[in-house]
Design a protein around this motif. Structure first.
Motif, mmCIF file in Angstrom:
data_model
loop_
_atom_site.group_PDB
_atom_site.id
_atom_site.type_symbol
_atom_site.label_atom_id
_atom_site.label_comp_id
_atom_site.label_asym_id
_atom_site.label_seq_id
_atom_site.Cartn_x
_atom_site.Cartn_y
_atom_site.Cartn_z
ATOM 1 N N LYS A 21 0.728 -1.310 -0.040
ATOM 2 C CA LYS A 21 -0.148 -0.152 -0.177
ATOM 3 C C LYS A 21 0.876 1.168 0.138
ATOM 4 O O LYS A 21 0.426 2.256 -0.495
ATOM 5 N N ALA A 22 1.978 1.125 0.518
ATOM 6 C CA ALA A 22 2.871 2.491 0.641
ATOM 7 C C ALA A 22 3.320 2.939 -0.770
ATOM 8 O O ALA A 22 3.297 3.923 -1.027
ATOM 9 N N ARG A 23 3.572 1.764 -1.757
ATOM 10 C CA ARG A 23 4.074 2.448 -2.833
ATOM 11 C C ARG A 23 2.916 3.154 -3.702
ATOM 12 O O ARG A 23 3.080 3.965 -4.689
ATOM 13 N N PHE A 24 1.942 2.717 -3.429
ATOM 14 C CA PHE A 24 0.418 3.306 -4.005
ATOM 15 C C PHE A 24 -0.058 4.630 -3.300
ATOM 16 O O PHE A 24 -0.384 5.594 -4.047
ATOM 17 N N GLU A 25 0.219 4.598 -2.021
ATOM 18 C CA GLU A 25 -0.452 5.901 -1.339
ATOM 19 C C GLU A 25 0.666 6.957 -1.392
ATOM 20 O O GLU A 25 0.342 8.238 -1.107
ATOM 21 N N TYR A 26 2.057 6.876 -1.242
ATOM 22 C CA TYR A 26 3.133 7.758 -1.360
ATOM 23 C C TYR A 26 3.946 7.832 -2.325
ATOM 24 O O TYR A 26 4.089 6.976 -3.236
ATOM 25 N N HIS A 27 4.662 8.958 -2.650
ATOM 26 C CA HIS A 27 5.660 9.269 -3.475
ATOM 27 C C HIS A 27 6.915 8.965 -2.619
ATOM 28 O O HIS A 27 7.066 9.561 -1.638
ATOM 29 N N ILE A 28 7.767 8.321 -2.980
ATOM 30 C CA ILE A 28 9.120 7.684 -2.198
ATOM 31 C C ILE A 28 10.186 8.831 -2.429
ATOM 32 O O ILE A 28 10.814 8.817 -3.646
ATOM 33 N N LEU A 131 11.320 7.831 3.321
ATOM 34 C CA LEU A 131 10.736 9.087 3.631
ATOM 35 C C LEU A 131 9.819 9.419 2.626
ATOM 36 O O LEU A 131 10.103 9.265 1.358
ATOM 37 N N VAL A 132 8.744 9.599 2.823
ATOM 38 C CA VAL A 132 7.493 9.692 1.604
ATOM 39 C C VAL A 132 6.833 10.921 1.798
ATOM 40 O O VAL A 132 6.771 11.684 2.991
ATOM 41 N N THR A 133 5.882 11.483 0.736
ATOM 42 C CA THR A 133 5.099 12.468 0.536
ATOM 43 C C THR A 133 3.827 11.877 0.142
ATOM 44 O O THR A 133 3.853 10.896 -0.468
ATOM 45 N N GLY A 134 2.533 12.283 0.593
ATOM 46 C CA GLY A 134 1.332 11.637 0.307
ATOM 47 C C GLY A 134 1.028 11.919 -1.296
ATOM 48 O O GLY A 134 1.237 12.942 -1.735
ATOM 49 N N LYS A 135 0.576 10.953 -1.856
ATOM 50 C CA LYS A 135 -0.040 11.125 -3.312
ATOM 51 C C LYS A 135 -1.425 11.942 -3.236
ATOM 52 O O LYS A 135 -2.515 11.511 -2.464
ATOM 53 N N LYS A 136 -1.716 12.743 -4.331
ATOM 54 C CA LYS A 136 -3.022 13.338 -4.399
ATOM 55 C C LYS A 136 -3.895 11.957 -4.883
ATOM 56 O O LYS A 136 -3.343 11.198 -5.660
ATOM 57 N N LEU A 137 -5.185 12.519 -5.065
ATOM 58 C CA LEU A 137 -5.950 11.328 -5.805
ATOM 59 C C LEU A 137 -5.669 11.108 -7.346
ATOM 60 O O LEU A 137 -5.618 10.092 -8.069
ATOM 61 N N HIS A 138 -5.579 12.308 -8.008
ATOM 62 C CA HIS A 138 -5.082 12.325 -9.706
ATOM 63 C C HIS A 138 -3.723 11.249 -9.782
ATOM 64 O O HIS A 138 -3.610 10.788 -10.507
ATOM 65 N N ASP A 139 -2.737 11.667 -8.986
ATOM 66 C CA ASP A 139 -1.565 10.620 -8.857
ATOM 67 C C ASP A 139 -1.807 9.236 -8.644
ATOM 68 O O ASP A 139 -1.346 8.412 -9.408
ATOM 69 N N LYS A 140 -2.563 8.839 -7.679
ATOM 70 C CA LYS A 140 -3.064 7.466 -7.665
ATOM 71 C C LYS A 140 -3.698 7.001 -8.968
ATOM 72 O O LYS A 140 -3.589 5.646 -9.279
ATOM 73 N N ARG A 141 -4.672 7.847 -9.621
ATOM 74 C CA ARG A 141 -5.137 7.465 -10.700
ATOM 75 C C ARG A 141 -4.107 7.109 -11.650
ATOM 76 O O ARG A 141 -4.375 6.059 -12.606
ATOM 77 N N ALA A 142 -3.301 8.009 -11.794
ATOM 78 C CA ALA A 142 -2.038 7.835 -12.836
ATOM 79 C C ALA A 142 -1.261 6.439 -12.597
ATOM 80 O O ALA A 142 -0.789 5.835 -13.352
ATOM 81 N N THR A 143 -1.137 6.403 -11.211
ATOM 82 C CA THR A 143 -0.203 5.022 -10.876
ATOM 83 C C THR A 143 -1.013 3.866 -11.430
ATOM 84 O O THR A 143 -0.634 2.780 -12.094
ATOM 85 N N GLU A 144 -2.392 3.759 -11.100
ATOM 86 C CA GLU A 144 -3.336 2.510 -11.652
ATOM 87 C C GLU A 144 -3.416 2.517 -13.075
ATOM 88 O O GLU A 144 -3.297 1.476 -13.631
#
Length: 163
Positions: A21-28, A131-144
């Motif tokens: 879930k970490a790789r989906f939820e955050y920018h590493i 160390l991570v920063t949270g992804k926005k919804l549109h970033d998660k869509r792009a990852t998907e």
């Protein structure tokens, strides 16, 4: 005598638990390798692969790093003489400079530190943290979308190679 390297379940046999879930939820942004302070029953449970990293995070307090929320299921055959707490807070073993860097970065707004995986390095248990920063919804869509395209591309390539 044959070497031990070729034995096991392929190249990924040293990974104990992944935080998918970490790789989906955050920018590493940056990764670290930390040792883990464990008791005997925990090591035996980890050898059996009884660990989870979902909803786990890292807290820096009094110059020490701690792993909170990780779950190591005790084996009922091992921990008979002591009370095993599966969700206890475990100490992370890092250099002072690394702890200071993690602490200063997590003080910034939007930054946090999460574990990515637990794995074996020789006979030691290591934790890869980031160390991570949270992804926005549109970033998660792009990852998907990218993941779906990679899957589709692999399917097309396999069909081309068969025909």
């Amino acid at each position: 005598m044959a070497s031990k390297k070729g034995k096991g379940k392929g190249p990924g046999n040293n990974v104990i638990a992944l935080n998918k879930k970490a790789r989906f939820e955050y920018h590493i942004d940056e990764t670290f390798e930390a040792g883990l302070s464990l008791s005997g029953w925990e090591v035996k449970s980890l050898r059996a692969g009884k660990a989870q990293l979902t909803d786990t995070y890292i807290l820096v307090k009094n110059g020490e790093a701690w792993l909170l929320g990780s779950h190591v299921t005790p084996l009922n055959t091992v921990s008979t003489h002591e009370v095993a707490d599966p969700t206890r807070t475990r100490k992370l073993l890092l250099h002072k400079k690394e702890i200071a860097r993690i602490f200063s970065r997590t003080q910034d707004k939007g930054h946090t530190c999460v574990p990515l995986k637990l794995y074996w390095k020789g006979n030691l248990v290591k934790c890869e943290l980031a160390l991570v920063t949270g992804k926005k919804l549109h970033d998660k869509r792009a990852t998907e979308k990218d993941r779906d395209w990679q899957r589709q591309k692999g399917r097309i390539m396999r069909e081309q190679n068969r025909g």
